[in-house]
Write a protein that holds these residues in place. Structure first.
Motif, PDB file in Angstrom:
ATOM      1  N   CYS A  90       0.893  -0.984  -0.021  1.00 31.94           N
ATOM      2  CA  CYS A  90       0.250  -0.119  -0.026  1.00 31.94           C
ATOM      3  C   CYS A  90       0.896   1.142  -0.049  1.00 31.94           C
ATOM      4  CB  CYS A  90      -0.925   0.081   1.120  1.00 31.94           C
ATOM      5  SG  CYS A  90      -1.915   1.547   1.429  1.00 31.94           S
ATOM      6  N   VAL A  91       0.991   2.147  -0.861  1.00 30.25           N
ATOM      7  CA  VAL A  91       1.587   3.356  -1.163  1.00 30.25           C
ATOM      8  C   VAL A  91       0.785   4.684  -0.828  1.00 30.25           C
ATOM      9  CG1 VAL A  91       3.551   1.999  -2.470  1.00 30.25           C
ATOM     10  CG2 VAL A  91       1.452   3.183  -3.532  1.00 30.25           C
ATOM     11  N   GLY A  92      -0.462   4.543  -0.656  1.00 31.22           N
ATOM     12  CA  GLY A  92      -1.380   5.825  -0.592  1.00 31.22           C
ATOM     13  C   GLY A  92      -2.859   5.389  -0.789  1.00 31.22           C
ATOM     14  N   PHE A  93      -3.562   6.409  -0.725  1.00 31.43           N
ATOM     15  CA  PHE A  93      -5.006   6.076  -0.819  1.00 31.43           C
ATOM     16  C   PHE A  93      -5.683   7.424  -1.697  1.00 31.43           C
ATOM     17  CE2 PHE A  93      -3.952   5.125   3.755  1.00 31.43           C
ATOM     18  CZ  PHE A  93      -4.267   3.688   3.766  1.00 31.43           C
ATOM     19  N   VAL A  94      -6.743   6.772  -2.256  1.00 34.27           N
ATOM     20  CA  VAL A  94      -7.504   7.681  -3.164  1.00 34.27           C
ATOM     21  C   VAL A  94      -8.775   7.856  -2.768  1.00 34.27           C
ATOM     22  CG1 VAL A  94      -6.003   7.621  -5.179  1.00 34.27           C
ATOM     23  CG2 VAL A  94      -7.530   6.080  -4.823  1.00 34.27           C
ATOM     24  N   PRO A  95      -9.767   8.865  -3.165  1.00 33.59           N
ATOM     25  CA  PRO A  95     -10.935   8.738  -2.761  1.00 33.59           C
ATOM     26  C   PRO A  95     -12.039   8.218  -3.686  1.00 33.59           C
ATOM     27  CG  PRO A  95     -10.207  10.933  -3.152  1.00 33.59           C
ATOM     28  CD  PRO A  95      -9.118  10.244  -3.345  1.00 33.59           C
ATOM     29  N   PHE A  96     -11.315   8.025  -4.923  1.00 30.58           N
ATOM     30  CA  PHE A  96     -12.018   7.410  -6.153  1.00 30.58           C
ATOM     31  C   PHE A  96     -10.951   6.793  -7.212  1.00 30.58           C
ATOM     32  CE2 PHE A  96     -14.215  11.678  -5.724  1.00 30.58           C
ATOM     33  CZ  PHE A  96     -15.482  11.151  -5.160  1.00 30.58           C
ATOM     34  N   PRO A  97     -11.416   5.462  -7.523  1.00 32.53           N
ATOM     35  CA  PRO A  97     -10.468   4.738  -8.084  1.00 32.53           C
ATOM     36  C   PRO A  97     -10.476   5.264  -9.712  1.00 32.53           C
ATOM     37  CG  PRO A  97     -12.552   3.545  -8.046  1.00 32.53           C
ATOM     38  CD  PRO A  97     -12.676   4.766  -7.089  1.00 32.53           C
ATOM     39  N   GLU A  98      -9.527   4.856 -10.588  1.00 28.76           N
ATOM     40  CA  GLU A  98      -9.345   5.107 -11.766  1.00 28.76           C
ATOM     41  C   GLU A  98     -10.584   4.389 -12.804  1.00 28.76           C
ATOM     42  OE1 GLU A  98      -5.523   3.983 -12.936  1.00 28.76           O
ATOM     43  OE2 GLU A  98      -4.607   5.809 -12.250  1.00 28.76           O
TER      44      GLU A  98
END
Length: 170
Positions: A90-98
């Motif tokens: 795990c290198v980070g987080f995003v609110p929405f996926p691609e």
């Protein structure tokens, strides 16, 4: 599904009337929280996972509710990839996926209780991946000891020790 506190803004500029202009597509994602949810820290929904494969960028995976309070950047994660399961980071987080959220696969487990890779090492391995043109996951695996790279580094070793000397046995 997008709740009332999540907003996506999309802007598409087409070619000008002469046909000589360039088109510009801009997608801006804004994650806003209302006053009721700002008092409690929002748990991450999607993780950015680097795999030790020659991929152009890390992949997005859904974080199961039971893992959301524990996962942090630097954690090893067990994820599905094609027809197998792989260990990623795990290198980070995003609110929405691609991609569409319903198509995003879910993280299976966290092999470790604590993050294995620290923030400074994540920064270093990101630089390594950009400089040496490898994937971020490959760079992370290159800096870790071999015994840690497996999904379950703890292994039971059974051994026997001879309590008698060879002379005592005769």
């Amino acid at each position: 599904s997008v709740s009332s506190s999540d907003h996506r803004i999309s802007l598409d500029l087409a070619r000008d009337a002469t046909g000589r202009g360039h088109s510009l597509n801009l997608r801006l994602q804004i994650h806003m929280t209302d006053a009721a949810s700002s008092s409690a820290k929002a748990l991450p929904r999607f993780a950015v996972v680097a795999l030790a494969l020659p991929l152009p960028r890390p992949l997005h995976y859904r974080i199961p509710e039971e893992l959301a309070p524990r996962i942090a950047p630097g954690h090893r994660v067990l994820v599905p990839f094609r027809s197998t399961e792989l260990v990623g980071y795990c290198v980070g987080f995003v609110p929405f996926p691609e991609i569409a959220a319903e198509k995003v696969k879910e993280i299976r487990s966290l092999p470790d209780a604590e993050p294995l890779v620290g923030e400074r090492l994540l920064e270093l391995t990101r630089w390594i991946s950009e400089y040496y043109l490898c994937s971020w996951g490959e760079a992370i695996e290159a800096v870790l000891p071999a015994g840690i790279r497996r999904a379950n580094p703890r292994k039971t070793v059974t051994y026997a020790r001879l309590l008698l000397s060879p002379e005592d046995v005769r």
